[in-house]
Motif scaffolding. Structure first.
Motif, mmCIF file in Angstrom:
data_model
loop_
_atom_site.group_PDB
_atom_site.id
_atom_site.type_symbol
_atom_site.label_atom_id
_atom_site.label_comp_id
_atom_site.label_asym_id
_atom_site.label_seq_id
_atom_site.Cartn_x
_atom_site.Cartn_y
_atom_site.Cartn_z
ATOM 1 N N PHE B 114 0.839 -1.208 0.000
ATOM 2 C CA PHE B 114 0.000 0.000 0.000
ATOM 3 C C PHE B 114 0.868 1.251 0.000
ATOM 4 O O PHE B 114 0.598 2.218 -0.709
ATOM 5 C CB PHE B 114 -0.897 0.048 1.254
ATOM 6 C CG PHE B 114 -1.927 -1.036 1.306
ATOM 7 C CD1 PHE B 114 -2.363 -1.663 0.152
ATOM 8 C CD2 PHE B 114 -2.474 -1.442 2.516
ATOM 9 C CE1 PHE B 114 -3.315 -2.665 0.192
ATOM 10 C CE2 PHE B 114 -3.432 -2.437 2.574
ATOM 11 C CZ PHE B 114 -3.846 -3.057 1.411
ATOM 12 N N THR B 115 1.913 1.230 0.863
ATOM 13 C CA THR B 115 2.753 2.415 1.013
ATOM 14 C C THR B 115 3.406 2.791 -0.307
ATOM 15 O O THR B 115 3.383 3.948 -0.722
ATOM 16 C CB THR B 115 3.838 2.152 2.072
ATOM 17 O OG1 THR B 115 3.195 1.862 3.301
ATOM 18 C CG2 THR B 115 4.725 3.353 2.232
ATOM 19 N N VAL B 116 4.001 1.781 -0.976
ATOM 20 C CA VAL B 116 4.684 2.073 -2.233
ATOM 21 C C VAL B 116 3.680 2.623 -3.241
ATOM 22 O O VAL B 116 3.916 3.657 -3.878
ATOM 23 C CB VAL B 116 5.382 0.800 -2.769
ATOM 24 C CG1 VAL B 116 5.871 1.023 -4.189
ATOM 25 C CG2 VAL B 116 6.535 0.424 -1.857
ATOM 26 N N LEU B 195 4.022 5.148 7.248
ATOM 27 C CA LEU B 195 5.026 4.836 6.234
ATOM 28 C C LEU B 195 4.846 5.712 4.997
ATOM 29 O O LEU B 195 5.825 6.198 4.425
ATOM 30 C CB LEU B 195 4.922 3.362 5.837
ATOM 31 C CG LEU B 195 5.422 2.353 6.879
ATOM 32 C CD1 LEU B 195 5.033 0.941 6.492
ATOM 33 C CD2 LEU B 195 6.934 2.455 6.999
ATOM 34 N N THR B 196 3.600 5.914 4.587
ATOM 35 C CA THR B 196 3.337 6.659 3.354
ATOM 36 C C THR B 196 3.803 8.103 3.477
ATOM 37 O O THR B 196 4.455 8.649 2.592
ATOM 38 C CB THR B 196 1.836 6.632 3.031
ATOM 39 O OG1 THR B 196 1.417 5.280 2.944
ATOM 40 C CG2 THR B 196 1.551 7.324 1.716
ATOM 41 N N ARG B 197 3.462 8.724 4.616
ATOM 42 C CA ARG B 197 3.873 10.098 4.868
ATOM 43 C C ARG B 197 5.381 10.245 4.693
ATOM 44 O O ARG B 197 5.874 11.139 4.036
ATOM 45 C CB ARG B 197 3.502 10.436 6.308
ATOM 46 C CG ARG B 197 3.236 11.872 6.580
ATOM 47 C CD ARG B 197 2.875 12.005 8.034
ATOM 48 N NE ARG B 197 1.455 12.188 8.209
ATOM 49 C CZ ARG B 197 0.961 13.267 8.824
ATOM 50 N NH1 ARG B 197 1.749 14.170 9.322
ATOM 51 N NH2 ARG B 197 -0.336 13.407 8.949
ATOM 52 N N ASN B 198 6.106 9.297 5.293
ATOM 53 C CA ASN B 198 7.557 9.327 5.273
ATOM 54 C C ASN B 198 8.101 9.130 3.855
ATOM 55 O O ASN B 198 8.935 9.891 3.382
ATOM 56 C CB ASN B 198 8.058 8.226 6.211
ATOM 57 C CG ASN B 198 9.557 8.208 6.328
ATOM 58 O OD1 ASN B 198 10.228 7.638 5.492
ATOM 59 N ND2 ASN B 198 10.082 8.846 7.357
ATOM 60 N N LEU B 199 7.605 8.086 3.162
ATOM 61 C CA LEU B 199 8.138 7.769 1.833
ATOM 62 C C LEU B 199 7.794 8.876 0.840
ATOM 63 O O LEU B 199 8.621 9.259 0.014
ATOM 64 C CB LEU B 199 7.586 6.419 1.353
ATOM 65 C CG LEU B 199 8.115 5.929 -0.001
ATOM 66 C CD1 LEU B 199 9.627 5.790 0.019
ATOM 67 C CD2 LEU B 199 7.480 4.599 -0.388
ATOM 68 N N ALA B 201 7.377 12.076 1.400
ATOM 69 C CA ALA B 201 8.229 13.244 1.629
ATOM 70 C C ALA B 201 9.618 13.023 1.033
ATOM 71 O O ALA B 201 10.183 13.915 0.388
ATOM 72 C CB ALA B 201 8.326 13.543 3.114
ATOM 73 N N THR B 202 10.183 11.820 1.226
ATOM 74 C CA THR B 202 11.511 11.547 0.691
ATOM 75 C C THR B 202 11.487 11.535 -0.829
ATOM 76 O O THR B 202 12.387 12.078 -1.476
ATOM 77 C CB THR B 202 12.031 10.187 1.184
ATOM 78 O OG1 THR B 202 11.607 10.003 2.524
ATOM 79 C CG2 THR B 202 13.534 10.119 1.111
ATOM 80 N N LEU B 203 10.475 10.915 -1.413
ATOM 81 C CA LEU B 203 10.373 10.844 -2.877
ATOM 82 C C LEU B 203 10.318 12.246 -3.471
ATOM 83 O O LEU B 203 11.015 12.545 -4.439
ATOM 84 C CB LEU B 203 9.121 10.063 -3.286
ATOM 85 C CG LEU B 203 9.188 8.537 -3.195
ATOM 86 C CD1 LEU B 203 7.825 7.923 -3.448
ATOM 87 C CD2 LEU B 203 10.212 7.977 -4.171
ATOM 88 N N VAL B 204 9.492 13.111 -2.869
ATOM 89 C CA VAL B 204 9.357 14.468 -3.402
ATOM 90 C C VAL B 204 10.688 15.206 -3.300
ATOM 91 O O VAL B 204 11.127 15.873 -4.237
ATOM 92 C CB VAL B 204 8.243 15.238 -2.659
ATOM 93 C CG1 VAL B 204 8.276 16.713 -3.043
ATOM 94 C CG2 VAL B 204 6.890 14.644 -2.986
ATOM 95 N N ALA B 205 11.370 15.048 -2.162
ATOM 96 C CA ALA B 205 12.650 15.727 -1.980
ATOM 97 C C ALA B 205 13.684 15.215 -2.978
ATOM 98 O O ALA B 205 14.413 15.988 -3.591
ATOM 99 C CB ALA B 205 13.143 15.531 -0.555
ATOM 100 N N GLN B 206 13.736 13.883 -3.147
ATOM 101 C CA GLN B 206 14.739 13.300 -4.045
ATOM 102 C C GLN B 206 14.444 13.636 -5.511
ATOM 103 O O GLN B 206 15.359 13.668 -6.329
ATOM 104 C CB GLN B 206 14.788 11.781 -3.860
ATOM 105 C CG GLN B 206 15.298 11.335 -2.495
ATOM 106 C CD GLN B 206 16.791 11.496 -2.359
ATOM 107 O OE1 GLN B 206 17.549 11.249 -3.281
ATOM 108 N NE2 GLN B 206 17.230 11.949 -1.191
ATOM 109 N N SER B 207 13.163 13.861 -5.848
ATOM 110 C CA SER B 207 12.804 14.156 -7.239
ATOM 111 C C SER B 207 13.486 15.419 -7.758
ATOM 112 O O SER B 207 13.694 15.573 -8.948
ATOM 113 C CB SER B 207 11.292 14.337 -7.379
ATOM 114 O OG SER B 207 10.665 13.109 -7.222
ATOM 115 N N SER B 208 13.798 16.337 -6.830
ATOM 116 C CA SER B 208 14.448 17.567 -7.296
ATOM 117 C C SER B 208 15.923 17.579 -6.907
ATOM 118 O O SER B 208 16.570 18.630 -6.951
ATOM 119 C CB SER B 208 13.725 18.789 -6.716
ATOM 120 O OG SER B 208 13.624 18.656 -5.319
#
Lengths: 283, 312
Positions: B114-116, B195-199, B201-208
């Motif tokens: 679900f998280t992914v 888990l979703t909140r955490n992942l 946030a990281t995905l959005v940060a890493q995207s840029s």
């Protein structure tokens, strides 16, 4: 992580603009429940506890808007009285840990030394227990009930607040304004209460509302399991437990109290979310 | 293999934590009202039997020695006797280990899936309606009481649609998967928001991040950049959360096993509390805590194995 996430411009604009709204909506939900619990009960004509078997297990109708339970009690009336109990749980379950944890975190962060080492060891041990299990175990050796729940939460949960305040104070005690305060001869107690505390307390204040969500969910779970509030007192978890036997025939007994818990919890979650943005702490 | 030296060192660092855990579980039983031996043996036990058990568990000694003999007994895998179940605490707990472990793994796998799905959907278009919906789910999901959610799933999937059984554990592996579907779904929904909140946030940060911008500017497709570069680089912070998540899941099993009548350790805990069988409560608390500590240790090993930069 969330700090890094907020730095991304696109997300920042979208998440930030809506956040004051989340605080307002959350506060409105919580206030509405407080009004229902303490004023709304004056307008209902049913008794939350008295048994009335003639009207048992009636579906929602004009007379009983949310139906009646197996004892013939009006579900809506019990829901409103239950709001008192669950709001009380949220309040007393959070106040003790907040006050004690903040004080200890402030002292440990400011003075360091043995107090701080001991705090960190206690922290290591506490987080190794599943929170839920530890609270249940402590309630078990005391006795099932609301007082045991408060004692148990206070014993376990002050650690969360102490950790939050400590990590702020450790940074702040080296800050220029604190050093300046000490230099001009302000006493250590006043430095802590007037300079460190106001600047260190924001994350703990935000956590109060997140913690209120956990406290309500855990408290109603205990009520459901028979370890918390004892029947016939109206409490949402207890009501759901009573409705569990009638899931197939009288769904309304278990369904509505759960919606009530979720709504109140949502209110506190939104307040926490909005406050975090307002006070510029990471959610 | 220098990076893995901590695997040998860490168990030593865990000693203080384990001592702390043993102290807490020891004090738990000290706090309880009444005489533990009488509770263990029942009201009709003879004076001799009581004295014998008292000596065996060192309860006739000063409190510090009592703690010592508690530790020795735990190290010998002797957690005392359960009056309510008429067996040793260890046997009672071990008999209920399998359902709980199945439920935890099943729930964890679902939660990760679900998280992914949710975090990727949200982070591909930050700020759009999918992102907002996921965010609302994350805020509201924390406050959904598992025991109620479980009952709602029973009403919908078991009573109305008749797709899944109302309760029980099952016999064959397939049967177990079928029986545990709703309980696992319930605890998965409880931890997915964290888990979703955490992942996300990281995905959005890493995207840029610079490497993502560089990938795009040399003409790589957005999909390629996201799934080959951004996604793998975003997993570590979420993986390091798994220790806390397992702790949450264990809490979830207590409620969910009771709702779905799964014969596991969580249900045992509730029964033991209601039966005032303190030694079971003590043993379970110890088991769960050691389980969480071991999980965190495993998570550390996985983290180091996945990221060469991490040193522990």
């Amino acid at each position: 992580m969330s700090v890094a996430g907020d730095a991304a411009p696109r997300s920042a604009s979208a998440w930030h603009v809506r956040l004051p709204v989340s605080l307002l909506v959350g506060a409105a939900i919580v206030l509405a429940w407080i009004l229902i619990a303490f004023l709304g009960t004056a307008f209902v004509h049913h008794d939350p506890i008295a048994v009335d078997l003639v009207h048992a297990l009636l579906p929602p109708s004009a007379q009983f808007p949310l139906g009646t339970d197996s004892f013939g009690r009006d579900v809506m009336t019990r829901l409103m009285y239950g709001a008192r109990t669950d709001l009380q749980m949220a309040f007393f379950g959070v106040v003790g840990p907040f006050v004690i944890g903040t004080a200890i975190g402030l002292l440990a962060g400011n003075f360091g030394g043995i107090l701080d080492s001991v705090l960190m060891r206690i922290l290591d041990v506490t987080i190794s227990f599943p929170y839920f299990v530890l609270v249940i175990a402590i309630v078990a050796v005391l006795e099932p009930g609301l007082t045991s729940y408060y004692i148990s939460l206070t014993l376990v949960n002050w650690v969360s607040y102490a950790r939050l305040v400590r990590s702020e104070v450790i940074v702040l005690r080296q800050a220029d304004f604190v050093l300046a305060a000490r230099t001009i001869g302000i006493g250590e107690i006043r430095v802590m209460s007037h300079h460190l505390l106001p600047n260190a307390i924001s994350p703990a204040v935000v956590f109060v509302f997140t913690d209120a969500v956990l406290t309500i969910v855990l408290g109603s779970s205990l009520g459901f399991l028979g370890l918390g509030v004892q029947p016939p007192r109206a409490e949402w978890g207890v009501m759901i437990a009573e409705g569990q036997l009638y899931l197939a025939s009288a769904w309304w007994i278990a369904v509505f109290p759960g919606i009530a818990i979720s709504l109140l919890a949502l209110g506190f979650s939104l307040v926490a979310d909005g406050l975090a943005k307002l006070l510029h702490t990471a959610p | 293999m220098d990076r893995f030296a901590f695997v040998l060192r860490r168990p030593l660092q865990l000693v203080p934590v384990l001592i702390g855990i043993s102290l807490v579980t020891f004090v738990l039983v000290q706090m309880m009202p009444g005489d533990p031996v009488r509770i263990m043996l029942g009201p009709r036990a003879s004076a001799d039997a009581i004295a014998a058990v008292r000596a065996r568990y060192g309860l006739d000694q000063p409190i510090l020695l009592q703690y010592g003999s508690y530790i020795l007994n735990v190290l010998r895998a002797d957690f005392g006797q359960s009056l309510a179940f008429r067996a040793s605490v260890l046997d009672v707990i071990l008999a209920r280990l399998l359902p709980t472990i199945c439920l935890l793994l099943y729930g964890l796998i679902m939660a990760v899936a679900f998280t992914v799905a949710l975090a990727v959907a949200a982070a591909r278009r930050p700020g759009r309606w999918i992102d907002q919906t996921v965010r609302l789910f994350c805020v509201a999901g924390v406050g959904l009481p598992s025991f109620w959610l479980g009952l709602m799933l029973i009403i919908l999937f078991s009573l109305r649609l008749k797709l899944f059984p109302v309760s029980g554990f099952g016999e064959s592996p397939i049967d177990v998967l079928w029986h545990l579907f709703l309980p696992a779904l319930t605890i998965a929904i409880a931890v997915t928001p964290i888990l979703t909140r955490n992942l996300r946030a990281t995905l959005v940060a890493q995207s840029s991040a610079d490497y993502a911008v560089a990938g795009r500017s040399k003409g790589l497709s957005e999909n390629y950049v996201f799934f080959r570069h951004v996604f793998p680089n975003s997993l570590l912070p979420t993986i390091s959360l798994l220790g806390i998540v397992v702790s949450f899941l264990i809490g979830g099993t207590v409620v969910v096993e009771t709702v779905f009548n799964v014969p596991g350790m969580g249900q045992l805990l509730v029964r033991a509390v209601l039966l005032r069988d303190y030694f079971i409560v003590q043993g379970l608390t110890l088991f769960f805590a050691v389980g969480v500590v071991l999980t965190s240790f495993l998570v550390d090993i996985v983290t180091v194995a996945l990221d060469p930069r991490v040193k522990l």
